[in-house]
Scaffold this motif. Structure first.
Motif, short mmCIF file in Angstrom:
data_model
loop_
_atom_site.label_atom_id
_atom_site.label_comp_id
_atom_site.label_asym_id
_atom_site.label_seq_id
_atom_site.Cartn_x
_atom_site.Cartn_y
_atom_site.Cartn_z
N HIS A 148 0.74 -1.09 0.03
CA HIS A 148 0.07 0.06 0.10
C HIS A 148 0.94 1.24 0.15
O HIS A 148 1.97 1.44 0.64
N GLY A 149 0.48 2.13 -0.91
CA GLY A 149 1.23 3.58 -0.79
C GLY A 149 1.33 4.34 0.28
O GLY A 149 2.03 5.30 0.40
N GLY A 150 0.06 4.12 1.19
CA GLY A 150 0.01 4.73 2.14
C GLY A 150 -1.18 5.80 2.22
O GLY A 150 -1.43 6.40 3.56
N GLY A 151 -1.60 6.34 1.09
CA GLY A 151 -2.75 7.22 0.91
C GLY A 151 -3.92 6.74 1.10
O GLY A 151 -4.31 5.57 0.67
N ALA A 152 -4.74 7.38 2.06
CA ALA A 152 -6.37 6.84 2.03
C ALA A 152 -7.01 7.31 0.87
O ALA A 152 -6.62 8.08 -0.03
N PHE A 153 -8.07 6.64 0.67
CA PHE A 153 -9.14 6.88 -0.43
C PHE A 153 -10.16 7.56 -0.22
O PHE A 153 -10.72 8.59 -0.81
N SER A 154 -11.00 7.38 0.83
CA SER A 154 -12.40 7.94 0.98
C SER A 154 -12.18 9.46 1.31
O SER A 154 -11.43 10.06 1.97
N GLY A 155 -13.40 10.11 0.53
CA GLY A 155 -13.43 11.63 0.70
C GLY A 155 -12.41 12.24 -0.17
O GLY A 155 -12.57 13.50 -0.49
N LYS A 156 -11.74 11.47 -1.11
CA LYS A 156 -10.76 12.22 -2.40
C LYS A 156 -11.56 12.06 -3.53
O LYS A 156 -11.87 10.93 -4.10
N ASP A 157 -11.57 13.19 -4.32
CA ASP A 157 -12.20 13.14 -5.78
C ASP A 157 -11.05 12.64 -6.50
O ASP A 157 -9.78 12.48 -5.90
N PRO A 158 -11.36 12.12 -7.87
CA PRO A 158 -10.43 11.40 -8.63
C PRO A 158 -9.21 12.28 -9.33
O PRO A 158 -8.46 11.51 -9.65
N THR A 159 -9.25 13.47 -8.90
CA THR A 159 -7.86 14.07 -9.13
C THR A 159 -6.71 13.88 -8.47
O THR A 159 -5.83 13.97 -8.69
N LYS A 160 -7.23 13.26 -7.25
CA LYS A 160 -6.12 12.60 -6.14
C LYS A 160 -5.71 11.43 -6.61
O LYS A 160 -6.55 10.40 -6.52
N VAL A 161 -4.52 11.47 -6.95
CA VAL A 161 -4.10 9.94 -7.63
C VAL A 161 -3.86 9.04 -6.51
O VAL A 161 -3.64 7.78 -6.75
N ASP A 162 -3.95 9.45 -5.22
CA ASP A 162 -3.87 8.29 -4.04
C ASP A 162 -5.08 7.35 -4.26
O ASP A 162 -4.76 6.05 -3.99
N ARG A 163 -5.83 7.90 -4.89
CA ARG A 163 -7.40 7.04 -5.07
C ARG A 163 -7.19 6.73 -6.56
O ARG A 163 -7.36 5.22 -6.78
N SER A 164 -7.30 7.59 -7.24
CA SER A 164 -7.61 7.01 -8.87
C SER A 164 -6.52 6.17 -9.48
O SER A 164 -6.73 5.18 -10.01
N ALA A 165 -5.22 6.52 -9.08
CA ALA A 165 -4.11 5.45 -9.57
C ALA A 165 -4.14 4.35 -8.88
O ALA A 165 -3.60 3.27 -9.57
N ALA A 166 -4.47 4.31 -7.63
CA ALA A 166 -4.64 2.95 -6.95
C ALA A 166 -5.79 2.24 -7.73
O ALA A 166 -5.62 0.97 -7.80
N TYR A 167 -6.87 2.58 -8.01
CA TYR A 167 -7.78 2.01 -8.71
C TYR A 167 -7.31 1.51 -9.93
O TYR A 167 -7.54 0.57 -10.36
N LEU A 168 -6.58 2.31 -10.89
CA LEU A 168 -6.16 1.94 -12.05
C LEU A 168 -5.18 0.66 -11.67
O LEU A 168 -4.99 0.03 -12.51
N ALA A 169 -4.16 0.92 -10.95
CA ALA A 169 -3.25 -0.08 -10.65
C ALA A 169 -3.94 -1.66 -10.33
O ALA A 169 -3.34 -2.47 -10.98
N ARG A 170 -4.85 -1.52 -9.65
CA ARG A 170 -5.58 -2.62 -9.55
C ARG A 170 -6.25 -3.23 -10.82
O ARG A 170 -6.23 -4.33 -11.04
N TYR A 171 -6.86 -2.24 -11.55
CA TYR A 171 -7.58 -2.72 -12.75
C TYR A 171 -6.40 -3.30 -13.45
O TYR A 171 -6.66 -4.23 -14.57
#
Length: 337
Positions: free
Chosen positions: A204-227
């Motif tokens: 895990h890179g350490g960044g949380a997901f919830s509450g962050k819009d998709p411009t925050k790569v903490d969330r969106s890039a983690a989703y893409l990496a899983r995809y």
């Protein structure tokens, strides 16, 4: 097989009524409300839950540097590690029997933990231990609760072939659990990042997901990496795969892309990196567009795993599960051609 060749791996999960997950759901509900009004909302919301108090803080901001990971394995149909997959199924079952009235004395707060034994080939062979703690009403006895959860939650959920006479069960091991949720503990958005992802099996890179819009790569890039990792495993190019994407502030393309197949790949890891760069848009803008992330969909991901919501799509001759946040177009199946 010798005992030295085997190892144990433990993952945990929590229910939607756990104070940390209440905070995650509040943050994502706020994000959804903003996106309903303006699909281009910029949101970074954190929620603190405590007795009678809920505070939301919008800190603004536009992304950050960091590294994000995605993981997939062929050991379960949803391409998730077995311990976290089973832990989530148990907490979902806890909520199901509570809401259906099957066990009406249960209350929303709860958590599970599953220890799975793997063989030398990294194949799950048995469940070594199960831990479940559930909030309950004052009227139920500990003995009745333990018997009910064993029968209606654990045995009704876990694969019988993975349970044996040596499997250990710890059900409400501390005894009474009447006071729960924010009344019993403080919850804060983002404190269950391992529950949200791979139960510790993938990094895990350490960044949380919830509450962050998709411009925050903490969330969106983690989703893409899983995809991406799911595509590689579903395509038969590896049995296990971890993808790392790393970004710098103000730079669109990732500063690094790494694929680790843990020795299970059918082609080299540099060849897989080349395929990833060729087949996927890795910029923040490309991720948002390809995964269609400017939608009020996030509260659905705020409990029972951010990367485990699946929908089955037909891709050529194979049926391949993808995250809820998958593109509306046909999924990419990587090939070596």
């Amino acid at each position: 097989m010798s005992a030295a060749e085997r190892f144990l791996f433990t993952s945990e999960s929590v229910t939607e009524g756990h104070p940390d997950k209440i905070a995650d759901q509040v943050s994502d509900a706020i994000l959804d409300a903003c996106l309903e009004q303006d699909p281009y909302s910029r949101v970074a919301c954190e929620t603190l839950t405590a007795t009678g108090i809920a505070m939301g803080v919008d800190t603004g901001g536009a992304g950050d540097q960091g590294m994000m990971f995605g993981y997939a394995t062929n050991e379960t149909p949803e391409l998730m590690p077995t311990p976290i997959s089973l832990a989530h199924k148990l907490t979902r079952k806890l909520s199901e029997v509570r809401k259906s009235g099957k066990l009406p004395y249960l209350r929303p707060d709860g958590k599970s933990q599953v220890t799975v034994e793997y063989d030398a080939n990294h194949k799950p062979v048995r469940i070594d231990a199960v831990v479940i703690s559930s909030q309950h009403s004052e009227t139920i006895s500990t003995e009745e609760l333990r018997a009910d959860i064993l029968k209606y939650v654990i045995q009704a959920t876990l694969p019988a072939e993975l349970l044996d006479e040596n499997t250990k069960y710890h059900i409400n091991p501390t005894g009474r659990f009447v006071i729960g949720g924010p009344m019993g503990d403080t919850g804060l958005t983002g404190r269950k990042i391992i529950v949200d992802t791979y139960g510790g099996m993938g990094r895990h890179g350490g960044g949380a997901f919830s509450g962050k819009d998709p411009t925050k790569v903490d969330r969106s890039a983690a989703y893409l990496a899983r995809y991406i990792a799911k595509n590689i495993v579903a395509a038969g190019l590896a049995e296990r795969c971890e993808v790392q994407l790393a970004y710098a502030i103000g730079v669109a393309e990732p500063v690094s892309v790494r694929v680790d197949t843990f020795g299970t790949g059918t082609i080299s890891e540099p060849a897989l990196v080349a395929l990833v760069r060729k087949n996927f848009s890795l910029t923040p803008k490309g991720i948002i567009e390809s995964l269609n992330l400017r939608r009020p969909i996030y509260k659905k991901t705020a409990a029972y795993g951010q990367v485990t919501f699946t929908q089955t799509r037909r891709a050529g001759p194979r049926t391949c599960p993808f995250v809820l946040l998958s593109p509306t177009n046909s999924p990419i199946i990587l090939t070596t051609g």
